[in-house]
Each structure stands twice: as C-alpha cells, then as structure tokens.
Write an enzyme that holds these catalytic residues in place. Sequence first.
Site, PDB file in Angstrom:
ATOM      1  N   ASN A 144       0.867  -1.185   0.000  1.00  2.86           N
ATOM      2  CA  ASN A 144       0.000   0.000   0.000  1.00  2.86           C
ATOM      3  C   ASN A 144       0.905   1.237   0.000  1.00  2.86           C
ATOM      4  OD1 ASN A 144      -1.795   2.055   0.491  1.00  2.86           O
ATOM      5  ND2 ASN A 144      -2.302   1.411   2.581  1.00  2.86           N
ATOM      6  N   HIS A 185      -9.656   0.622   4.638  1.00  3.69           N
ATOM      7  CA  HIS A 185      -8.378   0.832   5.339  1.00  3.69           C
ATOM      8  C   HIS A 185      -8.637   1.727   6.552  1.00  3.69           C
ATOM      9  CE1 HIS A 185      -4.325   2.207   6.236  1.00  3.69           C
ATOM     10  NE2 HIS A 185      -3.887   1.144   5.583  1.00  3.69           N
ATOM     11  N   GLU A 202      -5.431  -5.589  10.163  1.00  3.42           N
ATOM     12  CA  GLU A 202      -4.464  -4.526  10.408  1.00  3.42           C
ATOM     13  C   GLU A 202      -4.782  -3.840  11.741  1.00  3.42           C
ATOM     14  OE1 GLU A 202      -2.457  -3.164   6.587  1.00  3.42           O
ATOM     15  OE2 GLU A 202      -4.234  -1.946   6.805  1.00  3.42           O
ATOM     16  N   GLY A 237       2.134   1.925  10.700  1.00  8.52           N
ATOM     17  CA  GLY A 237       3.043   3.066  10.586  1.00  8.52           C
ATOM     18  C   GLY A 237       3.694   3.450  11.906  1.00  8.52           C
ATOM     19  N   LYS A 267       0.071   4.281  -0.280  1.00  5.07           N
ATOM     20  CA  LYS A 267      -0.598   5.472   0.282  1.00  5.07           C
ATOM     21  C   LYS A 267      -0.379   6.680  -0.650  1.00  5.07           C
ATOM     22  CE  LYS A 267      -0.042   3.435   4.771  1.00  5.07           C
ATOM     23  NZ  LYS A 267      -0.146   3.577   6.194  1.00  5.07           N
ATOM     24  N   GLU A 273      -7.164   4.170   7.709  1.00  4.28           N
ATOM     25  CA  GLU A 273      -7.041   5.617   7.449  1.00  4.28           C
ATOM     26  C   GLU A 273      -8.304   6.147   6.764  1.00  4.28           C
ATOM     27  OE1 GLU A 273      -3.220   5.482   5.455  1.00  4.28           O
ATOM     28  OE2 GLU A 273      -2.304   4.868   7.352  1.00  4.28           O
ATOM     29  N   SER A 333       3.329  -2.557  10.182  1.00  4.07           N
ATOM     30  CA  SER A 333       4.782  -2.515  10.391  1.00  4.07           C
ATOM     31  C   SER A 333       5.486  -3.825  10.031  1.00  4.07           C
ATOM     32  CB  SER A 333       5.103  -2.081  11.823  1.00  4.07           C
ATOM     33  OG  SER A 333       4.600  -0.768  12.058  1.00  4.07           O
TER      34      SER A 333
END
Length: 250
Positions: A9, A95, A167, A173, A11, A97, A212
């Site tokens: 991904n 996702h 996730e 991150g 981003k 985010e 991560s």
Amino acid sequence: MRRKIVAGNWKMHGTLAENEARLSQLVLELKSRDACDVAVFPSAPYLFQCQNLLANSIVMWGAQNVSQHPSGAYTGEISTAMLADFGCQYALIGHSERRELFHETDQDTAQKFAVVLEAGLKPMLCVGETLDQRESGDTMVVINRQIDAVLASVGIAGFTNAVIAYEPVWAIGTGKTATPEQAQEVHGAIRQQLAQHDAVIAESLQILYGGSVKPDNAEAIFAQPDVDGALVGGASLNPTDFIKICNAAG
Ligand code: PEP
C-alpha cells in the site's frame, strides 16, 4: 493449501519517476518467481502507469479506495468501472485511514465491497482494532462487527473472491508489530467467524496481516498457520525491502 499474497500500500506517495524505478525493480527481480502473489496499490493517478509497466509481469495492481456509486455527480470519486478500465485486479476497502480520517462507516465499507465484487474485482477488506479497543478486550467485538456489516451486504458467498487484511490500527506506521501469536489469534478467530457461515469458504480465504511488516519480522509472521501474507505500507516503498518480504512468503 492457501497461496500467500504480499501487497504494497503506497498510500499518498510516489511520482512518475519514483514509481517507474520501483516498478521496474519489482518486475525484474520478481520475474521468475511464482511462489506467492504480489500486488501494489499506488495512488489512483498512477494506475495507468501500473497498467503499462506491469501488464506482462506477475505483479498485480489495485486501488486504495473506490466509490460505492457507479457514476454521477460525485466530485473527486473514482468508480469501479474506472478501476476496471485500468486493469485493476484489487481494491482496498475500509483501510483504517479511510475509516478514521475520512469517516467511512462499516456500512460504506460494506457497500464498497459489494460494488467491487459486482465489477469483477477482488475486494481486500481491511479490519482491525485501535489500541483502546484492544486494551478494553474488544478486539474481536470490533472485527466481528466490521465483518458482519459486509456479510449482511453480500453474504458469505461474497468472500469466495475476496481477501481480508487484519491490520491492528496501533501497529500501522508505528513500528509496533503484533507478535506472530497475536496475529495468529485474530486470524484464527476471523476464520472461525466465517466458518460459522461456510467452512469451505472460510478455509480457502486468504487473510493477510498488516502493521509494520518489515524484512526482519515477515518470516515469523508468515509462519503462523492462518496468516496468508501481508499488506505492507512503509516497507513497500523500498523495493529491496518489499522483495525481501515477498521472498519470506515463499
Ligand atoms: C498499511 O498502511 O496498510 C500498513 C500496514 O502500513 P505499515 O506497514 O507502514 O504499518
């Protein structure tokens, strides 16, 4: 035996030049490998570049987001038909985010999952808990709810041609990875949730871990019986690291 997938991904990172260097290295170094599936998720303007550079390679590509609407007055949105035009095989759905920063609800996610399937693409459904939710003992309450919303929309049959990415939000991150045992516990519970509806579909569903993942922790995570690959953010921007993660998958 489930095949593993390693997906990157990207981003909101990348330029034409950076992507070309990244994609060329992936094509070259993954050329003769067939041990796992590989996919990248660039920002939408670069899907055309992926179509051009990856068409005859083993690397697949997909979008980071998609509209639940087929067409119309939805400024800034991108439809599934547009993704299909650019040869996408996958679309990321839900996702964290998107859920957190763009306020996507479980219902939005379920609708997006449905339209992606209708367009003949594979949804990669992201689910996961925040640190607060984990510490309150609510990890599976949250994940069951996220998956139940999709089940209510498409039924268990909808998972025949889909992928789930677990996730944990606290691991994205942050450099904090779930331990292999923590990942296995959740992956196993997701498979059990789906098996209550259809054991065969649950057994063949690929469930990826994301949060991560790096070259030095991938192998231990991939060794877990219910972990079928990884959705990789930061490390996917470095093709050398991403290829190492692919190699750890088999
Ligand atoms: C992600 O954004 O899906 C992700 C897993 O990111 P990272 O690998 O950087 O934690």
